[in-house]
Design an enzyme around this catalytic site. Structure first.
Site, PDB file in Angstrom:
ATOM      1  N   HIS A 468     -11.122  -6.522  -3.728  1.00 44.25           N
ATOM      2  CA  HIS A 468     -10.450  -5.357  -2.943  1.00 44.25           C
ATOM      3  C   HIS A 468     -10.649  -5.308  -1.308  1.00 44.25           C
ATOM      4  O   HIS A 468     -10.069  -4.719  -0.417  1.00 44.25           O
ATOM      5  CB  HIS A 468     -10.075  -4.248  -3.524  1.00 44.25           C
ATOM      6  CG  HIS A 468      -8.821  -3.649  -3.407  1.00 44.25           C
ATOM      7  ND1 HIS A 468      -7.663  -4.302  -2.729  1.00 44.25           N
ATOM      8  CD2 HIS A 468      -8.254  -2.279  -3.606  1.00 44.25           C
ATOM      9  CE1 HIS A 468      -6.561  -3.536  -2.718  1.00 44.25           C
ATOM     10  NE2 HIS A 468      -6.858  -2.460  -3.445  1.00 44.25           N
ATOM     11  N   ASP A 472      -5.627  -7.957  -0.884  1.00 38.10           N
ATOM     12  CA  ASP A 472      -4.924  -6.628  -1.022  1.00 38.10           C
ATOM     13  C   ASP A 472      -4.085  -6.929  -2.427  1.00 38.10           C
ATOM     14  O   ASP A 472      -4.108  -7.893  -2.908  1.00 38.10           O
ATOM     15  CB  ASP A 472      -3.905  -6.465   0.175  1.00 38.10           C
ATOM     16  CG  ASP A 472      -3.028  -7.498   0.337  1.00 38.10           C
ATOM     17  OD1 ASP A 472      -2.283  -8.006  -0.402  1.00 38.10           O
ATOM     18  OD2 ASP A 472      -3.106  -7.960   1.558  1.00 38.10           O
TER      19      ASP A 472
END
Length: 498
Positions: A468, A472
């Site tokens: 992450h 995204d």
């Protein structure tokens, strides 16, 4: 009579003269005037004398400490799994000495000398240190002796030593020019698959291996039929086989059975070794990555029908066709649209490297633990070629023969946890990769068709994890949707195949 008895005395005197340096007689003086009976020398004595003379003149060379050389990947210690020799055994060059297991693969160490094993430095299941003596070999006078300091002291010398190592069960055969090319590029011959006669490694094999390791783009190779060796009894060959080339079927060994638990009533503590140690290291590094999870389900009904049509064709070519080649190829097509999922970040997370090759790994459960070999350059392979490579990797994994080249260089991973059981999972990213997918088992479940009717459907759950820090949720979702579309409508993959 004197002429008859003279020959044995002459032979006996010559024997004493030739052995004088060995036995150094002080006062013995042959007496030629005695009775023939006193110095009788028959045929048996002559044979014994010749044999004794031969044994006396054999010269042994120095005892050399054969050191465990660097096997690459920064490995400093290995576990001795099995000895193929014992003290007193005679060995020749390239004879197998022992099998060792590193954090990456099982490797067979072969002798570089002709001689006799004088000492084994390690017991089975003990840890051997790279650069330390492995065995002592009393070399023969005719064998070439390399000085002790010439073994595993510099990277160049370590590369030379690699020609005397092999992945278990695979001899390395190559010409001096090919060996020199491998040494110049720091390539272990034991990790290169030879395509020449009797598995001989050719120059093209080195170049192809180097291109795969560096991520260079290789043109796809045409399919070649696998020829079986001619059978000895001609009558035993079926008529259909004689009509054309016969393709061999790769025999995939079943996974090792789990031994029955034995209750001892005592706590047992043992050190982590081999693949367990590398798992600790990898998973500890993975804890530093913030994981983003995403799950979905895929209707594989059309793919199930397509595979049932293609499976007999693949079987006729000697290849087992599972669903995994389709999953891998669909992932590669998706990575072309979302290259950030086929990337890596540096340790400080300051730079992103987009990988040119799609080296897609497959988490594999073996008797040695969880291994993740990868299929190199999937972007240039057909579904059938991927199936061929998976058959090879599964065969090597079942027998514990996966090499370092197969276990390194991955850029993206799929874990087929559904082959054991389960639907959803939370896969852990394998650094330095940035994404991984876990595939659940295929279930026949009721679903609604376009007409609103309940129909049986082959449903598979998929669970994704992404880094992450650079990926995204929207990117992961779009990639998953494209991957699912390829599998739910496998004919659409034909449009993007190269």
């Amino acid at each position: 009579m004197a002429a008859v008895t003279r020959s044995p005395f002459v032979a006996f005197r010559r024997l004493l003269q030739s052995c004088r340096q060995q036995f150094r007689p002080q006062t013995f003086r042959p007496h030629r005037t005695g009775q023939p009976v006193a110095f009788r020398c028959d045929r048996n004595l002559q044979i014994f004398s010749c044999r004794m003379l031969h044994a006396a003149v054999v010269n042994r060379g120095p005892i050399v400490q054969f050191k465990l050389s660097d096997i690459g990947e920064g490995i400093t210690e290995v576990t001795v799994k099995e000895w193929y020799v014992k003290e007193g055994d005679k060995v020749s060059q390239f004879d197998s000495i022992c099998e060792v297991q590193s954090d990456k693969a099982s490797v067979t160490i072969t002798s570089r000398y002709d001689g006799v094993i004088k000492k084994l430095y390690y017991d089975t299941d003990t840890t051997a240190i790279v650069g330390k003596p492995l065995v002592d070999i009393e070399t023969e006078s005719s064998s070439e002796v390399i000085q002790e300091e010439d073994v595993v002291e510099t990277p160049a010398m370590a590369r030379e030593e690699h020609t005397h190592q092999e992945i278990k069960g695979h001899k390395t055969q190559a010409t001096p020019a090919v060996r020199r090319l491998a040494m110049e590029n720091n390539i272990k011959l034991s990790e290169v698959v030879g395509t020449g006669k009797d598995g001989r490694i050719l120059k093209e094999d080195i170049l192809n291996f180097l291109a795969k390791q560096t991520g260079a783009i290789l043109p796809p190779t045409p399919f070649q039929e696998i020829q079986t060796p001619p059978q000895a009894p001609a009558a035993a060959v079926p008529v259909a086989a004689a009509a054309g080339p016969v393709r061999t079927k790769v025999a995939v060994k079943p996974p090792p059975t789990t031994p029955k638990p034995v209750f001892t009533g005592k706590d047992v503590t043992e050190p982590l070794k081999g693949f367990q140690k590398v798992m600790v290291k990898t998973m500890t590094a993975a804890l530093k990555i913030p994981h983003f999870g995403y799950c979905d389900e895929v209707d594989l009904s059309r793919l199930v029908a397509l595979r049932s049509e293609l499976k007999p064709i693949a079987d006729s070519r000697g290849v087992k066709l599972s669903y995994m080649p389709f999953f891998i190829k669909a992932a590669s097509l998706g990575l072309l649209h979302f290259p950030i999922l086929n990337a890596s970040v540096d340790e400080g997370c300051q730079n992103i490297t987009y990988k040119a090759s799609h080296n897609i790994g497959l988490a594999m459960d073996t008797g040695q633990g969880l291994l993740v070999p990868n299929v190199k350059n999937v972007q240039f392979l057909s579904v059938f070629e991927i199936a061929q490579e998976l058959n090879r990797l599964q065969t090597l994994g079942a027998s514990g023969q996966l090499g370092t080249a197969d276990l390194t260089g991955g850029t993206f991973t799929l874990s087929n946890i559904g082959s054991i059981g389960g639907t959803y999972a939370k896969p852990v990213i394998l650094p330095p990769e940035v994404a991984i997918g876990a595939l659940g088992k295929i279930q026949v479940l009721p679903r609604f068709d376009v007409g609103g009717q309940v129909v049986p459907a082959h449903i598979m759950k998929v669970s994704w994890s992404a880094d992450h820090r650079i990926i995204d949720g929207a990117t992961m979702c779009r990639f998953s949707n494209l991957w699912r579309e390829y599998l739910e409508n496998p004919a659409s993959m034909v449009l993007d195949l190269k």
